[in-house]
Design a protein around this motif. Structure first.
Motif, PDB file in Angstrom:
ATOM      1  N   ALA A  93       0.712  -1.170   0.002  1.00  0.00           N
ATOM      2  CA  ALA A  93       0.050   0.000   0.005  1.00  0.00           C
ATOM      3  C   ALA A  93       0.862   1.303   0.055  1.00  0.00           C
ATOM      4  N   LEU A  96       1.965   1.935  -3.510  1.00  0.00           N
ATOM      5  CA  LEU A  96       0.942   2.397  -4.125  1.00  0.00           C
ATOM      6  C   LEU A  96       0.626   3.833  -4.005  1.00  0.00           C
ATOM      7  N   GLU A  97       0.609   4.505  -2.685  1.00  0.00           N
ATOM      8  CA  GLU A  97       0.557   5.800  -2.133  1.00  0.00           C
ATOM      9  C   GLU A  97       1.545   6.740  -2.945  1.00  0.00           C
ATOM     10  N   VAL A 101      -1.981   8.493  -5.593  1.00  0.00           N
ATOM     11  CA  VAL A 101      -3.506   7.946  -5.774  1.00  0.00           C
ATOM     12  C   VAL A 101      -3.995   8.774  -4.577  1.00  0.00           C
ATOM     13  N   THR A 105      -9.229   6.412  -3.140  1.00  0.00           N
ATOM     14  CA  THR A 105      -8.472   5.418  -4.419  1.00  0.00           C
ATOM     15  C   THR A 105      -7.639   4.311  -3.537  1.00  0.00           C
ATOM     16  N   LEU A 106      -6.713   4.819  -2.971  1.00  0.00           N
ATOM     17  CA  LEU A 106      -5.813   3.901  -2.146  1.00  0.00           C
ATOM     18  C   LEU A 106      -6.559   2.860  -1.248  1.00  0.00           C
ATOM     19  N   SER A 110      -6.562  -1.014  -2.505  1.00  0.00           N
ATOM     20  CA  SER A 110      -5.899  -1.778  -1.623  1.00  0.00           C
ATOM     21  C   SER A 110      -6.806  -3.156  -1.329  1.00  0.00           C
ATOM     22  N   THR A 309      -3.799  -1.465 -10.571  1.00  0.00           N
ATOM     23  CA  THR A 309      -3.177  -1.561  -9.260  1.00  0.00           C
ATOM     24  C   THR A 309      -2.215  -2.138  -9.161  1.00  0.00           C
ATOM     25  N   GLY A 321      -0.996   6.616 -11.247  1.00  0.00           N
ATOM     26  CA  GLY A 321      -1.929   7.101 -10.171  1.00  0.00           C
ATOM     27  C   GLY A 321      -2.981   7.467 -10.552  1.00  0.00           C
ATOM     28  N   ASN A 325      -7.150   7.024 -10.302  1.00  0.00           N
ATOM     29  CA  ASN A 325      -8.039   7.852  -9.809  1.00  0.00           C
ATOM     30  C   ASN A 325      -9.096   8.127 -10.716  1.00  0.00           C
TER      31      ASN A 325
END
Length: 373
Positions: A93, A96-97, A101, A105-106, A110, A309, A321, A325
């Motif tokens: 995660a 991903l952040e 995003v 969305t995160l 996730s 993702t 990202g 979104n």
């Protein structure tokens, strides 16, 4: 036809035995099981009696297994796996952040890819529940199948009939079970991983079998390891949906052999909804009427979100990202619009257990007659 699937009957007897053992744990099940195993062995040449005794053996096996583990607590090995899984989920995660995003969305991505639901708000969950799409938030065979399809094409599709096909098996199994462990081994995902593992092995062996046997074997393995999973709503909904899909898909496809993919997707969604409707009404007291129609839009969008993702986790850059979104925001607008349609949800439904049992009994009789024809 469905009555000719002995593995299904064995799985059903095991489930019945586990239900009895969880409610009435006794020390006498195990010696009784030994007696019936001997009787079953001695009556191998008497087919009908042997079949009946086999079901009794599976019933007593379920009673014995449930009685041994009647503690009501999660096994230590499962707690350890889930604890390690949370660490890996947090790390993924964080990657991903980095792509920029949004928090919403995160949280959603996730949950859809690695089963991390800590950040999901009540509004997001309720938006999915209103339209009958809450199953998209729970990792299941659909999510694993989305990624498995790519792996199958890359590692198996082109070597399936060659001598190199067995080299692809460790790669597939390693990915399937690594993903399942990272997600914390939820019941629906474990069932999917078992089915796909068996399917992959049979496919490489070039052996054709009925998927209902694979489903039944998956249920048996899960319940022998963790019999209390029988009480899990996720287990019940997951296996009910798959049972109805696998039992009804072949008769439907034979009646209309050339279906467009949209009609196929709608048919699968309708069958899954039919199979889970009594349980959903019993546990959640409401039924979403637009679920099958919305699946034509939400399942392809969820597939796109899962692929984006995973790509963003591998390569956490801003363009991916921003694209993620945008897709998530579009899905939210669709959910809000569908949830605002009057009459899209039936509420205050309180069926009793006998009513649920009668509904499933009637549907199973109809399936047997349909498959017999």
């Amino acid at each position: 036809m469905i009555v000719q699937h002995p593995m299904l009957w064995c799985a059903a007897a095991l489930m019945a035995g586990i239900a009895v053992g969880l409610n009435h744990p006794l020390p006498y099940y195990l010696p009784t099981l030994a007696i019936f195993v001997i009787a079953c062995t001695l009556t191998r040449r008497t087919k009908h009696l042997h079949d009946v005794l086999t079901l009794v053996v599976w019933l007593l096996l379920g009673c014995s297994r449930a009685s041994v583990t009647f503690s009501g607590t999660v096994p230590a090995w499962q707690q350890s796996i889930r604890q390690e899984a949370r660490t890996v989920q947090t790390s993924l995660a964080a990657r991903l952040e980095r792509s920029g995003v949004s928090p919403k969305t995160l949280a959603l991505t996730s949950a859809l890819t690695i089963g991390k639901k800590d950040g999901l708000g009540y509004e997001t969950k309720e938006a999915y529940r209103k339209v009958g799409a809450a199953h998209l938030l729970a990792l299941s065979g659909m999510h694993l199948g989305i990624v498995y399809g790519v792996l199958y094409l890359v590692f198996i599709g082109w070597v399936r009939h060659s001598r190199w096909r067995w080299f692809a098996l460790p790669i597939i199994l390693l990915f399937l079970w690594s993903y399942t462990l990272i997600a914390g081994m939820p019941v629906s995902l474990t069932r999917a991983a078992l089915m796909l593992s068996i399917f992959t092995i049979l496919s490489l062996m070039q052996y054709d079998t009925d998927p209902l046997h694979v489903l039944a074997l998956s249920a048996i393995v899960i319940l022998l390891i963790a019999p209390t999973d029988l009480l899990s709503i996720s287990f019940q909904l997951s296996f009910a949906a798959m049972l109805f899909i696998l039992a009804l898909w072949r008769p439907v496809s034979e009646m209309v052999p050339k279906l467009h993919w949209t009609i196929q997707l709608l048919a699968v969604s309708c069958v899954a909804t039919l199979g889970t409707m009594p349980l959903i009404a019993y546990y959640f007291h409401r039924i979403a009427l637009l679920g099958p129609l919305l699946s034509l839009v939400l399942i392809p969008m969820t597939t796109l979100i899962v692929y984006l993702t995973i790509a963003t986790m591998i390569l956490p850059i801003m363009p991916l990202g921003w694209l993620l979104n945008g897709v998530v925001a579009l899905q939210e607008r669709i959910l809000d619009f569908a949830g605002s349609i009057p009459g899209s949800m039936l509420t205050d439904i309180y069926p009793s257990i006998p009513v649920v049992a009668m509904m499933y009994g009637a549907m199973l009789v109809a399936i047997i007659r349909l498959r017999t024809r």
